[in-house]
Design a protein around this motif. Structure first.
Motif, PDB file in Angstrom:
ATOM      1  N   UNK A  62      -9.180   5.286  -6.200  1.00 61.17           N
ATOM      2  CA  UNK A  62      -8.572   4.241  -6.179  1.00 61.17           C
ATOM      3  C   UNK A  62      -7.035   4.576  -6.027  1.00 61.17           C
ATOM      4  N   UNK A  63      -6.286   3.816  -5.675  1.00 60.27           N
ATOM      5  CA  UNK A  63      -4.916   3.784  -5.655  1.00 60.27           C
ATOM      6  C   UNK A  63      -4.159   3.666  -6.886  1.00 60.27           C
ATOM      7  N   UNK A  64      -3.515   4.355  -7.586  1.00 57.90           N
ATOM      8  CA  UNK A  64      -2.579   4.208  -8.661  1.00 57.90           C
ATOM      9  C   UNK A  64      -1.245   4.304  -8.363  1.00 57.90           C
ATOM     10  N   UNK A  65      -0.475   3.014  -8.649  1.00 59.12           N
ATOM     11  CA  UNK A  65       0.995   3.312  -8.171  1.00 59.12           C
ATOM     12  C   UNK A  65       1.820   4.334  -9.383  1.00 59.12           C
ATOM     13  N   UNK A  66       2.898   5.136  -8.702  1.00 58.29           N
ATOM     14  CA  UNK A  66       3.541   5.826  -9.351  1.00 58.29           C
ATOM     15  C   UNK A  66       4.854   6.003  -9.058  1.00 58.29           C
ATOM     16  N   UNK A  67       5.786   6.425  -9.506  1.00 55.23           N
ATOM     17  CA  UNK A  67       7.354   6.198  -9.023  1.00 55.23           C
ATOM     18  C   UNK A  67       7.361   7.106  -7.823  1.00 55.23           C
ATOM     19  N   UNK A  68       7.845   6.318  -6.715  1.00 52.07           N
ATOM     20  CA  UNK A  68       7.810   7.109  -5.375  1.00 52.07           C
ATOM     21  C   UNK A  68       6.633   6.810  -4.543  1.00 52.07           C
ATOM     22  N   UNK A  69       5.608   6.047  -4.901  1.00 51.88           N
ATOM     23  CA  UNK A  69       4.283   5.960  -3.907  1.00 51.88           C
ATOM     24  C   UNK A  69       3.099   5.528  -4.727  1.00 51.88           C
ATOM     25  N   UNK A  70       2.175   5.794  -4.082  1.00 43.81           N
ATOM     26  CA  UNK A  70       0.730   5.542  -4.577  1.00 43.81           C
ATOM     27  C   UNK A  70      -0.163   6.743  -4.633  1.00 43.81           C
TER      28      UNK A  70
END
Length: 263
Positions: free
Chosen positions: A164-172
């Motif tokens: 699954x895609x998890x958002x984080x600073x600077x992207x996914x």
């Protein structure tokens, strides 16, 4: 993060292949406080790294013909034979056929569609490592791969892993969890090689992370004892402070002090 509530498709073992086991034992003892105990005369030199008497990893001295110095991550399988067959059918390969290991379980060494080695452990008397997710033990694994979509499809077919895609600073970030476990059981992630020039140069592989209390102190100790810093201690909001290292013989690993999980 990892726990010892092992389920199929999640990491349950890790071991080190090194050309100098005595030197490696000294290095990791300095970093993590590990002791090394032989698995016995029938184990071919294999032994266990232990923390306060609990096994955190395995290790043995290897030859160049057995591959470069490295950490190998093993994933739990309920049927090592079926998993090996699935890997072959999904454009992977079998590096070592499933075998019984002194009645403790069945082991196989496989490679994914990009040629990345990994292990399979089908538990019998030994379920896996005794401790995970605490300082001095394995807490996360990360696959560096040239093709996220192809890797996700391979590991889903072979081990049931879900991404699954998890958002984080600077992207996914592409996170990984065992079948049906959801985000609460995430144990690792997949990272495109193209996003990290240093990793792209080193090639695709599974990177183990060990939890530590003080990543900066571990980096300093590693440098003092012959290790190499591949990424200095760096903080990432919402994740923690981490560093990428290599031991004196070239085996790659990372350390992290994770941020407390929100409840």
């Amino acid at each position: 993060m990892l726990t010892t509530r092992f389920v199929d498709g999640a990491p349950n073992w890790i071991d080190l292949g090194t050309p100098e086991i005595d030197g490696a034992v000294s290095f990791y003892k300095g970093l993590f406080g590990w002791e090394f105990r032989s698995a016995g005369p029938d184990a071919g030199g294999y032994g266990f790294f232990q923390l306060d008497g609990r096994t955190v990893a395995g290790g043995m001295q290897t030859t160049p013909e057995q591959g470069p110095p490295s950490w190998t991550v093993y994933f739990q399988s309920g049927d090592a034979q079926a998993t090996a067959k699935a890997a072959e059918q999904t454009h992977g390969s079998v590096l070592a056929q499933p075998m019984d290991v002194l009645g403790q379980g069945h082991l196989a060494l496989l490679a994914d569609q990009a040629g990345v080695p990994f292990g399979i452990w089908q538990p019998a008397r030994t379920r896996g490592v005794d401790v995970a997710g605490v300082p001095g033990s394995l807490c996360w694994v990360e696959l560096y791969t040239p093709d996220i979509a192809a890797a996700a499809a391979f590991y889903h077919r072979v081990l049931g892993m879900e991404t699954s895609g998890v958002p984080f600073p600077g992207g996914t970030y592409t996170s990984v969890n065992p079948p049906g476990g959801g985000d609460a059981s995430m144990f690792g992630g997949m990272v495109p090689l193209a996003e990290d020039p240093a990793e792209a140069q080193a090639g695709a592989y599974w990177l183990p992370y060990f939890e530590v209390e003080d990543p900066d102190a571990v980096v300093e100790k590693a440098q003092q004892t012959g290790g190499r810093v591949r990424m200095p201690a760096t903080s990432l909001e919402g994740v923690g402070r981490m560093a990428k290292l290599a031991d004196p013989y070239g085996a790659r690993f990372a350390v992290i002090k994770g941020e407390p999980q929100q409840t």
